[in-house]
Structures are given as structure tokens and as C-alpha cells.
Design a protein around this motif. Structure first.
Motif, short mmCIF file in Angstrom:
data_model
loop_
_atom_site.label_atom_id
_atom_site.label_comp_id
_atom_site.label_asym_id
_atom_site.label_seq_id
_atom_site.Cartn_x
_atom_site.Cartn_y
_atom_site.Cartn_z
N ASP A 149 0.82 -1.21 0.00
CA ASP A 149 0.00 0.00 0.00
C ASP A 149 0.85 1.26 0.00
N SER A 377 -10.26 -1.90 2.44
CA SER A 377 -9.11 -2.61 2.99
C SER A 377 -9.46 -3.39 4.24
N ASP A 389 0.71 -3.96 7.50
CA ASP A 389 0.22 -2.63 7.17
C ASP A 389 1.06 -1.55 7.84
#
Length: 421
Positions: A149, A377, A389
Motif C-alpha cells: 500500500d 481494505s 500494514d
């Protein structure tokens, strides 16, 4: 002056380390680095915006701890859940606190870190192709990584470099854009492609309701529907060669996370829709426990009974304490109350800070895009609670940047106004 520059570089390096360490897929190492970094960079003042975010995640953690005292769980799973739920708190603190160390180099640091990660990713892919003959989508993702991401955020900043006041040369901007874009593509991650579209539309201002934005969003949806229909027509096979495996993953998107009936005896149906199965079993278990569990959850250490052993990571498990779905994980630990607070933390990202500074308006749009993406997400990848993350660091960084930039420039304008008077 040289000492100040060296300190700034060291803090930028620490930021890059905190961003990259989750990619190593060692949660103990990530937790150690993040907790240490949060402690050594602690500051004296925090903005109301970041305090609201911290409060949301702190309430969720405290609520899970309180409920835990009314249950009897294994200490290992209690500690494990605690580290998962405190992770976004550390991330927000790290991002916010480090930003104060290099407020004028925030977007330069984001892009440089993204470029660093992209180079490592591409090297891993080259290594896999050269020495392990990795030719399938699954093999490439196994050796190179499943998603990133942060690189998508770096790519977005590069594409809108003028609006983010990124002072790179044209040659450097082009070089970084090519490498990061190629790296993002090579993850072959559906979530990253969706993330890119969401953030791009957000930065173009298409999430503001007007005739133009509605036309663009509807056009994107139509194009997406046509593309999906084409994939259905091609009918890619499960575990097919080359790009076919990736197309198959796109084909099953509508069912994968939303299917309500799954045949456990059918391996294909069970495996393809496993995320939905987790959600189904979680809702059944929590509702079966009664009203208080639905409202307040089952606390730290709680687990979901899958009714059969499932190969997850590197072991067979029947009972799991953390799910793929971030909303369902919060629901399991803290019930509807915790879930409501979690939604508030996302809602707060949509609240714009009024400003005449163009870069602040861009940060506002980036927050809106992040909020939209977090809804998606969390449903498929645990959101900010995911082990890999690092978006919480980025969110904390942007909160601080917005505060520092507005404060410093408001002071400049006031000083100029006083001088003119």
C-alpha cells in the motif's frame, strides 16, 4: 547546521525502517521496532486531530481488555491480541512524532522510501526469476511480496508532484515514477489496483458530489463492469498458467468476501471464499453468546471456532483469534460498540481542514481517498490492524504535516501583515 541536517537524515532513515520492517513478515520484530521508535520520538504536544484518532483506537483496546476480565482465555492469545490492537496506536504516534523532525521533507521522504522499497521488491523478483524459475503469478508473489500500500501512496505523490510541492528534478521524478509504478504492478495485487484508482480519483477531486464527479465515477464503474464482463467471458481457470491465475482472482471478487453460504466439503468453494467463511463463523459465534457479546464483544484472547482445521501461514488451525476482516476482528473483540468507534476513526479522515494553502487541500483529498480505501481494505485485509500494514504511520505523518504547515505559514502571513502595517 550540519548537525541539524544529520539529525534530520537519521529521523528520515528511522521512518524508512519503520515503514519497511513489516515487509519482513516478522511481527515480533515489527512490534519491537515500532514500540521503540514511538517511545524515543515522543513529543510534548499533539494536535486535536491526532488525539481523536489515538482516542478511538485506545478505546477499542481498553474495551477489549475490560471484557477480557469477564472471560477465561489463554495468556498467549491475550498478549497476542494486545499487540495487534495497539499496533495502529504505535503507528500513529511514530508518523506524527517523526514528522516534527523533518516537516519540510515529508513528501520527499515518502517518495524516497517508496523508491527504496520498490528497488528491493524488483530485486527479489529478479532473483526469483533467475534462480528459482518463478514464472507463475503465485510464484512471483510468493518471492516478491503480496501487496504494498505504501508504494501506491508514493506513486500518487509522484503523479501529483507539483500539487504536493515535491522539489525533485524532472529526470528524478520520471525515474522514481517508472520504478515505483512497475513495482506496484508486479505485486499483481487486486487491492493495490483498487487503491490506486480510489486515491487517484480522490486527488482529482472526484469524490466531491457534483455533475462532473458523478460523470467520472459512473464512467469508471461502467469501464470496470465491461472489464469484469470480459473476464467472465474469458472464464480463466483456477491455478491457470501465467496471468490467468490473476484473472481468476479478479473473477471471484464479488463472492470471495461476501458469500453467505459455503460448502465446507467442497475444497474449491471453501478455499476461494475462505474470507467469507471466517465472517460467517464469527457472526454466528458472537450472536450465539448473547446480547452482551454482540454489544461489547468477547474481549482480548477470544477465538473463533472454524469447525475444522485450516492451513493458515505455516500451520493447521481450527481456532483463530485474528481474522482477515478488520471489521470482524474488532467486532469479535469489542462488539458493535467497538465497531462503531472504529467507523468513527475512519469518518474523522473525511473531515476537511479549511485552508487557503493548495497543498493542505491536497492532503485533505488524500485523507478522503484513504478513508474510502480503508473501508475496502478492512473488509478484505484487516486495514490498519494487518501485520504488514503501515498506513497508520502515514496517517500520523499527514496529520502532523497539515498542522505544522498551516501553523508555520499562518505565522509567516501574520508577520508579513505586521511588517506592512
Amino acid at each position: 547546521m550540519p548537525t541539524i541536517i544529520k539529525k534530520t537524515v537519521l529521523y528520515q532513515l528511522l521512518f524508512a525502517i519503520c515503514i519497511y520492517v513489516p515487509y519482513l513478515e516478522n511481527f515480533e520484530l515489527t512490534f519491537a521496532v515500532w514500540s521503540f521508535s514511538a517511545i524515543i520520538t515522543i513529543t510534548n504536544t499533539y494536535s486535536l486531530g491526532i488525539l481523536k484518532q489515538l482516542l478511538c483506537f485506545t478505546i477499542i483496546l481498553v474495551l477489549a481488555i475490560i471484557v477480557m476480565f469477564f472471560k477465561e482465555y489463554q495468556l498467549y492469545f491475550i498478549i497476542r491480541d494486545f499487540t495487534y490492537l495497539i499496533k495502529p496506536i504505535f503507528g500513529l504516534l511514530i508518523g506524527y512524532q517523526l514528522c516534527k523532525k523533518f516537516p519540510k521533507k515529508v513528501f520527499e521522504t515518502i517518495v524516497s522510501t517508496g523508491f527504496f522499497i520498490a528497488i528491493i521488491h524488483l530485486c527479489l523478483i529478479f532473483w526469483a526469476l533467475a534462480f528459482y524459475k518463478a514464472t507463475t503469478v503465485n510464484d512471483i508473489r510468493f518471492f516478491g511480496g503480496f501487496f504494498s500500500d505504501f508504494e501506491v501512496y508514493a506513486l500518487i505523490v509522484l503523479l501529483f508532484h507539483k500539487k504536493f510541492e515535491l522539489n525533485f528534478t524532472k529526470k528524478r521524478t520520471m525515474l522514481f515514477t517508472i520504478f515505483i509504478a512497475f513495482s506496484v504492478f508486479m505485486y499483481l495485487a487486486r487491492t493495490n489496483f483498487i487503491q490506486f484508482v480510489i486515491l487517484f480519483l480522490a486527488l482529482k477531486g472526484y469524490f466531491k458530489v457534483n455533475k462532473r464527479s458523478i460523470t467520472v465515477v459512473v464512467s469508471v464503474l461502467i469501464i470496470g463492469a465491461i472489464g469484469y464482463s470480459t473476464i467472465l467471458f474469458i472464464n480463466p481457470k483456477r491455478n491457470g498458467p501465467g496471468i490467468e491465475a490473476f484473472l481468476y482472482k479478479i473473477k471471484i471478487i464479488p463472492e470471495e468476501a461476501f458469500k453467505t453460504k459455503i460448502n465446507r466439503e467442497d475444497y474449491k468453494d471453501f478455499n476461494d471464499n475462505y474470507r467469507s467463511y471466517e465472517n460467517i463463523m464469527t457472526v454466528r459465534q458472537v450472536t450465539r453468546e448473547g446480547f452482551y457479546s454482540v454489544v461489547f464483544g468477547e474481549g482480548l484472547g477470544s477465538k473463533v471456532d472454524l469447525k475444522q482445521e485450516v492451513w493458515l501461514g505455516d500451520m493447521n488451525l481450527r481456532y483463530i483469534s485474528i481474522l482477515h476482516n478488520g471489521f470482524m476482528t474488532v467486532f469479535l473483540k469489542t462488539g458493535l460498540l467497538g465497531l462503531f468507534i472504529y467507523f468513527i476513526s475512519i469518518y474523522l479522515l473525511f473531515k476537511k481542514v479549511k485552508s487557503d494553502f493548495p497543498i493542505i487541500n491536497q492532503v485533505n483529498l488524500l485523507f478522503i481517498g484513504t478513508g474510502v480505501f480503508l473501508i475496502f481494505s478492512n473488509w478484505v485485509f484487516m486495514g490498519v490492524y494487518n501485520l504488514l500494514d503501515n498506513k497508520s504511520i502515514l496517517i500520523g505523518l499527514l496529520f502532523c504535516f497539515r498542522e505544522v504547515y498551516m501553523k508555520s505559514n499562518d505565522e509567516k502571513l501574520l508577520s508579513q501583515s505586521n511588517s506592512a502595517t
